[in-house]
Motif scaffolding. Structure first.
Motif: not given
Lengths: 504, 174
Positions: A321-344
Motif C-alpha cells: 500500500q505505501r511503497f508505490p507512493a514513495l517510488v512516485n515521490l522519488y521519480d517526481n522530485t526534480a531536486s533529488l533526481q538532480d543529485r542521483t542522475v548521471s552521478t557516479g
C-alpha cells in the motif's frame, strides 16, 4: 556449449557428485585461465589461499558453470592472476598476508589486510612473531599542480563501519580515490579451522551483519554440498523466505539512506518505517529481527507458525500500500533526481570485467543473479524477473533496488502460498573422508561464494567466504573519479559495500 | 509530495512509549558511576558511535533508533559526527587489532566528562571472535566501559532502555 576452460585444462575425470568442477592445474594452465578472465564469458569468482595451495574459482557466464582450480605452490609462490586481471589483485594481496603465498609479478606488492598489528605475520601459513607496532602504508603517489588530499577514516562521521578513504582533489573534483581496508579484519577464516558445522555457521552469520541470512545460507549450502546431504523441502522454502525478507529490508533501508545522503530526509523517514515493519515481521515469524543463526547446516532452527505467516502477510499488505507512493515521490522530485542522475556512473564494461554482482552490476548491464543463473532451490520453482539497467549511475542503482524490492514482495507471496508442510531439519551424516563443498548464494548485495573442506573428523579444515564487495569496492574508486567530493557519500551509499564481509 | 506530507499530518504518530529503564543496566551504572561521581551532563547526551570491529549488525539496530518508532531524539539523545562533540562513545564489536589505535584516539579526542557504552555481545569479551590473532577482545581491554548492553545484536528497544538508564543514572550519581 562448452565452457571457456575446456580448451585450456586437461580433461579430467570429474566426479558427478558436485554441480561444479574441481581441477588440479599446473602453472601453465593457471596462467592461461588468468589470461582468459575478463573475456567474453570468463568471470573470476574468487581466489584464496590454503596451506601450500592457491585456489581460484571461475564462472563461465554462457553456461553458468563453475570450476575451482587448485595450484600447488611448493615454493610458496605462483604466477600472479592480478597482472592479467585487476579484479584479482586485492584477493592476491590478502592471500599473501594470511598464508604467505607470493603472487609472482603481481603489480601491487603492498599488504592489504595486514596492517602490521597482529603481532604475527602470515597467521594462517608459516606464522612468525612480529612486534605488532603497525606498518606505514604506501599510498599511491600523486603529482600535479593544485592537487590536495583529504584523508577520511577509519572512523567516519556516521553510524557506519570503519575504513580509510584517501581523496586527491583538484578543486572540488576528485581526481583519485584510494581505499584502504582491513580495519575490521577479525580473522574469521582462521577461527573457522577446527570448528564443527554449528560453530562455523555461527561465525558465518557474523561475517556481515546485514547479510546474516545470506551468509548462513551460503555456509549451510556449501556444507550440505560437501556432505551430499538433502535438506527437507519445507526448510528450503523457509530459507528462501528469510533471504527475501532480508533483501527487502536492506533494499528499503538503502533506498531511504541514498535519498538521505542527497539531503532528502523525508524518504529516509518513510523507508525507515517500512524497514522496521519488515524487521518486526521477521521477529514475529522467526524470533529474531535480523534472522541470525536461523539457517543451520541441515535445515532451519525454527519452524514458521501460523501467527508468523499472518505477521508477514500484514507487513506485505502495508508495504504494497505505501511503497508505490514513495517510488512516485522519488521519480517526481526534480531536486533529488538532480543529485542521483548521471552521478557516479559505472561503465558497463568495467562492471563486466570485474564480475560485479548485485545492484552494482545490474545497474551497469551485468544481469548475473545467482538465484536465476544457478536456479538453486526453491528459485527454480518461483517466477521472478532480474531487473537490469545500463545507465550505471546512482539513479540506476536506486531503481534496481526498487524493482528488486518489488520482486521480493512477489517472491515472499509465492513462497507463502507454495511452502510444503513437513520437517525443517535433518541431521547431517558423518563423513569418513575429507570432502569439499561450494555454494554461490545471492545476498542482497550480490553473490556470496563459500568454499569449504570438511575433514574426516567432521570439522572444518578450511573455509573461505568471498563477499560480493571484493569486486565492488575497486569499482567505487573508478566511479567517483571526476565527481565532486560532496557526492561521495551518495556514490558510496549507492554501492553500500560491506567492510566486515570484505575484511573478514 | 504534498499528499504524502498532508497524510503524515493527519495519521496518528508511530512513535512508541519509552521502554522501562533497564534495571540490570541501572545496577551496573550505579557501580561504575558511583566510583567516580561524575558530573551529570543535564538531560541531553551527544553520542558518537564507533564501530571497532563489529559485523555491522549492531550498527543496523543503532540506526533503527532514529526511525519513527523509537525516535531517540525525543529523549535528548542524538548522534553526532565528531568525538569532539560527544558525551558518550557508543562502541560496538570485538575490538580488532587494526582498530585498537583508532578507538583509543577517538576516546582521547572526546572531552571529559565522558561515558563509554559498549553495545553487543562481542563488545563485552570479543564474543565468538575472542582468541583470534586479529582481535584484542572486549571494548574494556582498550578504554574504560561504563555500561554494557548485551545482545547479538541488541534490539533497538534494549539499546534505548540502556541509554535511558545512563541518563537517569548520570543524574543519580551527581
Amino acid at each position: 556449449m562448452t565452457v571457456f576452460w575446456t580448451s585450456i585444462l586437461k580433461p579430467t575425470e570429474a566426479g558427478t557428485e558436485h554441480a561444479w568442477q574441481s581441477h588440479e592445474v599446473d602453472e601453465a594452465e593457471w596462467t592461461q585461465v588468468a589470461e582468459a578472465l575478463g573475456g567474453e564469458t570468463a568471470v573470476l569468482l574468487g581466489l584464496w589461499g590454503d596451506t601450500g595451495t592457491i585456489r581460484m574459482a571461475v564462472l563461465d557466464e554462457a553456461t553458468n558453470e563453475i570450476a575451482v582450480l587448485a595450484l600447488a605452490c611448493p615454493n610458496g609462490s605462483y604466477p600472479s592472476v592480478g597482472q592479467h586481471h585487476a579484479a584479482a589483485q586485492r584477493l592476491e594481496r590478502a592471500a599473501r598476508d594470511l598464508f604467505g603465498l607470493t603472487p609472482r609479478d603481481c603489480p601491487d606488492e603492498r599488504p592489504w589486510l595486514d596492517h602490521g598489528r597482529w603481532s604475527l605475520r602470515r597467521p594462517l601459513g608459516a606464522a612468525t612473531p612480529d612486534a605488532g607496532e603497525g606498518d606505514a602504508y604506501g599510498f599511491l603517489p600523486v603529482e600535479g599542480e593544485g592537487l590536495h588530499q583529504v584523508p577520511v577514516g577509519p572512523v567516519h562521521a556516521g553510524i557506519i563501519e570503519p575504513g580509510h578513504f584517501r581523496f586527491t582533489g583538484n578543486g572540488e573534483a576528485v581526481v583519485r580515490l584510494e581505499e584502504r581496508l582491513g580495519y575490521v579484519h577479525k580473522g574469521i577464516e582462521g577461527l573457522m579451522a577446527g570448528k564443527n558445522l554449528g560453530e562455523a555457521a555461527r561465525l558465518a552469520a557474523r561475517t556481515s551483519g546485514d547479510s546474516t541470512v545470506a551468509y548462513g545460507l551460503a555456509l549451510a549450502r556449501a556444507a550440505e554440498d560437501a556432505l551430499g546431504a538433502d535438506v527437507p523441502e519445507r526448510a528450503v522454502w523457509q530459507r528462501a523466505l528469510m533471504a527475501e525478507l532480508e533483501r527487502l529490508a536492506n533494499h528499503l533501508g538503502d533506498f531511504g539512506a541514498v535519498c538521505n545522503d542527497a539531503a532528502f530526509a523525508l524518504m529516509h523517514a518513510h523507508c525507515g518505517v517500512l524497514r522496521e515493519r519488515v524487521l518486526r515481521a521477521s521477529d514475529a515469524a522467526f524470533g529474531h529481527r535480523l534472522m541470525r543463526d536461523l539457517i543451520v547446516p541441515g535445515g532451519v532452527a525454527v519452524d514458521l507458525s501460523g501467527e508468523g505467516i499472518a505477521a508477514i502477510q500484514s507487513m506485505l499488505a502495508e508495504i504494497r500500500q505505501r511503497f508505490p507512493a514513495l517510488v512516485n515521490l522519488y521519480d517526481n522530485t526534480a531536486s533529488l533526481q538532480d543529485r542521483t542522475v548521471s552521478t557516479g556512473r559505472l561503465d558497463p564494461a568495467l562492471a563486466k570485467r570485474f564480475g560485479a554482482g548485485g545492484f552494482v552490476g545490474r545497474a551497469s548491464g551485468r544481469s548475473f543473479d545467482a538465484r536465476h543463473a544457478l536456479g538453486y532451490p526453491p528459485y527454480d520453482r518461483l517466477s521472478f524477473e532480474v531487473p537490469v539497467l545500463d545507465a550505471g549511475d546512482v539513479d540506476a542503482r536506486v531503481w534496481i533496488r526498487i524493482r528488486e524490492a518489488e520482486q521480493s514482495l512477489s517472491l515472499i507471496e509465492q513462497i507463502l502460498s507454495k511452502m510444503p508442510q513437513g520437517a525443517v531439519f535433518t541431521e547431517l551424516k558423518a563423513v569418513s573422508s575429507p570432502c569439499d563443498g561450494l555454494a554461490l548464494v545471492e545476498g542482497f548485495r550480490g553473490d556470496i561464494l563459500v568454499w569449504l573442506r570438511i575433514g574426516s573428523d567432521g570439522l572444518i579444515e578450511r573455509c573461505h567466504m568471498r563477499d560480493p564487495s571484493w569486486f565492488q569496492w575497486p569499482l567505487l574508486e573508478a566511479v567517483i573519479e571526476g565527481n565532486i567530493i560532496a557526492d561521495f557519500p551518495l556514490c558510496n551509499k549507492s554501492f553500500n559495500c560491506s567492510y566486515s564481509g570484505h575484511d573478514l | 509530495m504534498r499528499k504524502l506530507l498532508l497524510e503524515s499530518l493527519i495519521t496518528p504518530t508511530l512513535t512508541e512509549a519509552p521502554p522501562t529503564v533497564d534495571e540490570a543496566a541501572m545496577i551496573e551504572l550505579a557501580e561504575t558511576l558511583g566510583k567516580q561521581a561524575r558530573q551529570s551532563l543535564g538531560r541531553s547526551l551527544s553520542i558518537r558511535e564507533v564501530d571497532a570491529g563489529s559485523c555491522n549488525g549492531c550498527e543496523l539496530e543503532i540506526h533503527a533508533l532514529n526511525n519513527a518508532f523509537y525516535d531517540i531524539d525525543r529523549f535528548g539523545l542524538r548522534f553526532v559526527a565528531s568525538p569532539r562533540h560527544a558525551d558518550v562513545l557508543m562502541v560496538t564489536g570485538p575490538v580488532t587489532k587494526n582498530m585498537r589505535e583508532a578507538l583509543k584516539r577517538t576516546y582521547d579526542a572526546t572531552p571529559a566528562p565522558k561515558w563509554v557504552v559498549a553495545v553487543g555481545d562481542c563488545a563485552l569479551d570479543g564474543g565468538c571472535f575472542a582468541g583470534s590473532y586479529a582481535v584484542v577482545g572486549g571494548v574494556s581491554e582498550v578504554i574504560p566501559v561504563d555500561l554494557h548492553i548485551p545482545g547479538c545484536p541488541p534490539p533497538p528497544v534494549k539499546i534505548l532502555a540502556g541509554m535511558l538508564a545512563l541518563l537517569q543514572g548520570g543524574k543519580a550519581a551527581s
